[in-house]
Design an enzyme around this catalytic site. Sequence first.
Site, PDB file in Angstrom:
ATOM      1  N   TRP A 181       0.856  -1.176   0.000  1.00  0.00           N
ATOM      2  CA  TRP A 181       0.000   0.000   0.000  1.00  0.00           C
ATOM      3  C   TRP A 181       0.898   1.234   0.000  1.00  0.00           C
ATOM      4  CZ3 TRP A 181      -0.284   3.925   3.803  1.00  0.00           C
ATOM      5  CH2 TRP A 181      -1.165   4.971   3.446  1.00  0.00           C
ATOM      6  N   GLU A 222      -3.222  -3.036  -2.158  1.00  0.00           N
ATOM      7  CA  GLU A 222      -4.353  -2.369  -1.483  1.00  0.00           C
ATOM      8  C   GLU A 222      -4.636  -1.007  -2.106  1.00  0.00           C
ATOM      9  OE1 GLU A 222      -3.470  -1.562   2.649  1.00  0.00           O
ATOM     10  OE2 GLU A 222      -5.522  -0.952   3.109  1.00  0.00           O
ATOM     11  N   LYS A 224      -6.974   2.696  -2.421  1.00  0.00           N
ATOM     12  CA  LYS A 224      -7.520   3.683  -1.479  1.00  0.00           C
ATOM     13  C   LYS A 224      -8.251   4.775  -2.234  1.00  0.00           C
ATOM     14  CE  LYS A 224      -6.371   6.151   2.704  1.00  0.00           C
ATOM     15  NZ  LYS A 224      -5.511   6.228   3.860  1.00  0.00           N
ATOM     16  N   ASP A 255      -9.661  -2.696   1.705  1.00  0.00           N
ATOM     17  CA  ASP A 255      -9.773  -2.197   3.083  1.00  0.00           C
ATOM     18  C   ASP A 255     -11.119  -1.485   3.122  1.00  0.00           C
ATOM     19  OD1 ASP A 255      -9.701  -0.147   5.159  1.00  0.00           O
ATOM     20  OD2 ASP A 255      -7.572  -0.570   5.375  1.00  0.00           O
ATOM     21  N   HIS A 258     -11.597   2.275   2.690  1.00  0.00           N
ATOM     22  CA  HIS A 258     -11.012   2.926   1.513  1.00  0.00           C
ATOM     23  C   HIS A 258     -11.967   3.162   0.350  1.00  0.00           C
ATOM     24  CE1 HIS A 258      -6.600   1.874   2.684  1.00  0.00           C
ATOM     25  NE2 HIS A 258      -7.284   2.434   3.651  1.00  0.00           N
ATOM     26  N   HIS A 282      -8.626  -5.923   4.553  1.00  0.00           N
ATOM     27  CA  HIS A 282      -8.288  -5.236   5.781  1.00  0.00           C
ATOM     28  C   HIS A 282      -9.616  -4.898   6.417  1.00  0.00           C
ATOM     29  CE1 HIS A 282      -3.921  -3.599   5.279  1.00  0.00           C
ATOM     30  NE2 HIS A 282      -3.972  -4.896   5.464  1.00  0.00           N
ATOM     31  N   ASP A 290     -11.637   7.360   6.550  1.00  0.00           N
ATOM     32  CA  ASP A 290     -10.813   6.193   6.862  1.00  0.00           C
ATOM     33  C   ASP A 290     -10.212   6.352   8.253  1.00  0.00           C
ATOM     34  OD1 ASP A 290      -9.365   3.831   6.357  1.00  0.00           O
ATOM     35  OD2 ASP A 290      -7.629   4.957   5.629  1.00  0.00           O
ATOM     36  N   ASP A 292     -10.155   4.425  10.860  1.00  0.00           N
ATOM     37  CA  ASP A 292      -9.565   3.256  11.497  1.00  0.00           C
ATOM     38  C   ASP A 292      -9.980   3.071  12.949  1.00  0.00           C
ATOM     39  OD1 ASP A 292      -7.872   1.791   9.499  1.00  0.00           O
ATOM     40  OD2 ASP A 292      -7.095   3.817   9.210  1.00  0.00           O
ATOM     41  N   ASP A 322      -7.060  -4.055  10.556  1.00  0.00           N
ATOM     42  CA  ASP A 322      -6.282  -2.834  10.325  1.00  0.00           C
ATOM     43  C   ASP A 322      -7.015  -1.640  10.935  1.00  0.00           C
ATOM     44  OD1 ASP A 322      -4.615  -0.820   9.473  1.00  0.00           O
ATOM     45  OD2 ASP A 322      -5.284  -0.849   7.387  1.00  0.00           O
TER      46      ASP A 322
HETATM   47  C1  RNT Z   1      -3.806   3.000   4.993  1.00  0.00           C
HETATM   48  C2  RNT Z   1      -3.940   1.545   4.752  1.00  0.00           C
HETATM   49  C3  RNT Z   1      -2.811   0.694   5.248  1.00  0.00           C
HETATM   50  C4  RNT Z   1      -2.343   1.104   6.628  1.00  0.00           C
HETATM   51  C5  RNT Z   1      -1.319   0.185   7.249  1.00  0.00           C
HETATM   52  C6  RNT Z   1      -0.689   0.761   8.464  1.00  0.00           C
HETATM   53  O1  RNT Z   1      -4.927   3.708   4.693  1.00  0.00           O
HETATM   54  O2  RNT Z   1      -5.140   1.079   5.285  1.00  0.00           O
HETATM   55  O3  RNT Z   1      -3.179  -0.627   5.208  1.00  0.00           O
HETATM   56  O4  RNT Z   1      -3.407   1.225   7.515  1.00  0.00           O
HETATM   57  O5  RNT Z   1      -0.406  -0.179   6.304  1.00  0.00           O
HETATM   58 ZN    ZN Z   2      -5.469  -1.023   5.223  1.00  0.00          ZN
END
Ligand code: RNT
Ligand code: ZN
Length: 413
Positions: A181, A222, A224, A255, A258, A282, A290, A292, A322
């Site tokens: 990523w 990955e 985004k 993810d 994303h 993820h 995003d 998290d 994640d």
């Molecule tokens: C970032 C991505 C990625 C990170 C990690 C830390 O938006 O989700 O996967 O969260 O690599």
């Molecule tokens: Zn991620």
Amino acid sequence: MERYESAKKIYAELGVDTEAAITALKKACISVHCWQGDDVSGFDSKEALSGGIQTTGNYPGKARNPEELMADLDLAFSLMPGKKKLNLHASYAIFEDGDFADRNVLEPKHFARWVEFAKERNMGIDFNPTFFAHPMVKNNLTLSSPNEDVRKFWVEHGKACIKIAEYFANETGEPSVINFWIPDGYKDIPADRLGPRARFKKSLDEILSIPYDKTKVYVTLESKVFGIGLESYTVGSAEFCLSYADYKHITPLMDNGHYHPTEVVSDKISSLLLFNEKIALHVTRAVRWDSDHVVIFDDETKEIAKEIVRNDALDRVFIATDYFDASINRISAWVTGVRNVQKALLFALLEPSAKMKDMQENDNFTELMVLSEELKTAPFGDVWKEFLRRENVNENYIDMIKEYEKKVLVNRI
Ligand code: RNT
Ligand code: ZN
């Protein structure tokens, strides 16, 4: 036990075998991200977190070194049932006696202590090159940079990481998933959208030109939609990453933080399963962006799990967590999120999915709705508790974590 026996009967009446569900859940592997323990800081750089991602909060007890992170992970793992893998970032390299190596020249030996840690715990290791929080990230660009020195540095990093992933697979005997990523993008409307993507493609081609054993190392990519400070353009967009994964026969990674807020990953899984042998996820929780947040037992997490289970794809989907929350106890964040992914899988495993598909195909949408609603109040919790009991894991985890907080975490200042 009594409650489980009663739940087993209730589910049987609905056409569900709770024993089969528990057996399947036991085998489902979750790759646990190491970066919840220290707010994505890592050990190799003094740079602040960058790349358009952010950890907010100031809860005491952040792990400051490998020993602390390993101790915290141990407590977290002991409170999580089921099969786990350790998911590392390259920034978590451990340099013995000042033997520092920059990201472009990392070697397996810098991860020897993690291998030892994983082996002692019978775990495989997944990996992530770290394309952020480093002085060679220039103007938020890495693999797509027009500056050849920058681009080359990160290509070398990618190559070094593939070798490290192969080392993990060889040492642990379990395949290693290595996820690429990059944060690359622009805050404002770019003049050239093609150039950066062409350079990203070229860089990935260069990285993947090194030989590696494809039965041991699974490369994932990955995508985004945007990052903080990179709102207008993201090089590694969904279309880029899906197309690239298809072109190089690598594995796409989604993810669920994303995508645009009304887009859901649960709806994308079936399409990707039709065209890929493996896919990767993820699992996170995006609150408006995003962000998290820790995964909770919410509708979209359940829906994602249903798509994996209904399509009989538990062995085709690499599931990793994640998220990074620094506003609550980090160990509790780890355990809560991972348990919720597992709960969602169990919830999905406790669906009479063949019967439900049949209702859909025969236009029995009224019955389908009634059954779906009935399942929501079935005694799911009793089956979950039985799973924990069989895994020798306590239902209560907050007491142990609070005790550790008092004894260990508060002293980290
Ligand atoms: C970032 C991505 C990625 C990170 C990690 C830390 O938006 O989700 O996967 O969260 O690599
Ligand atoms: Zn991620």
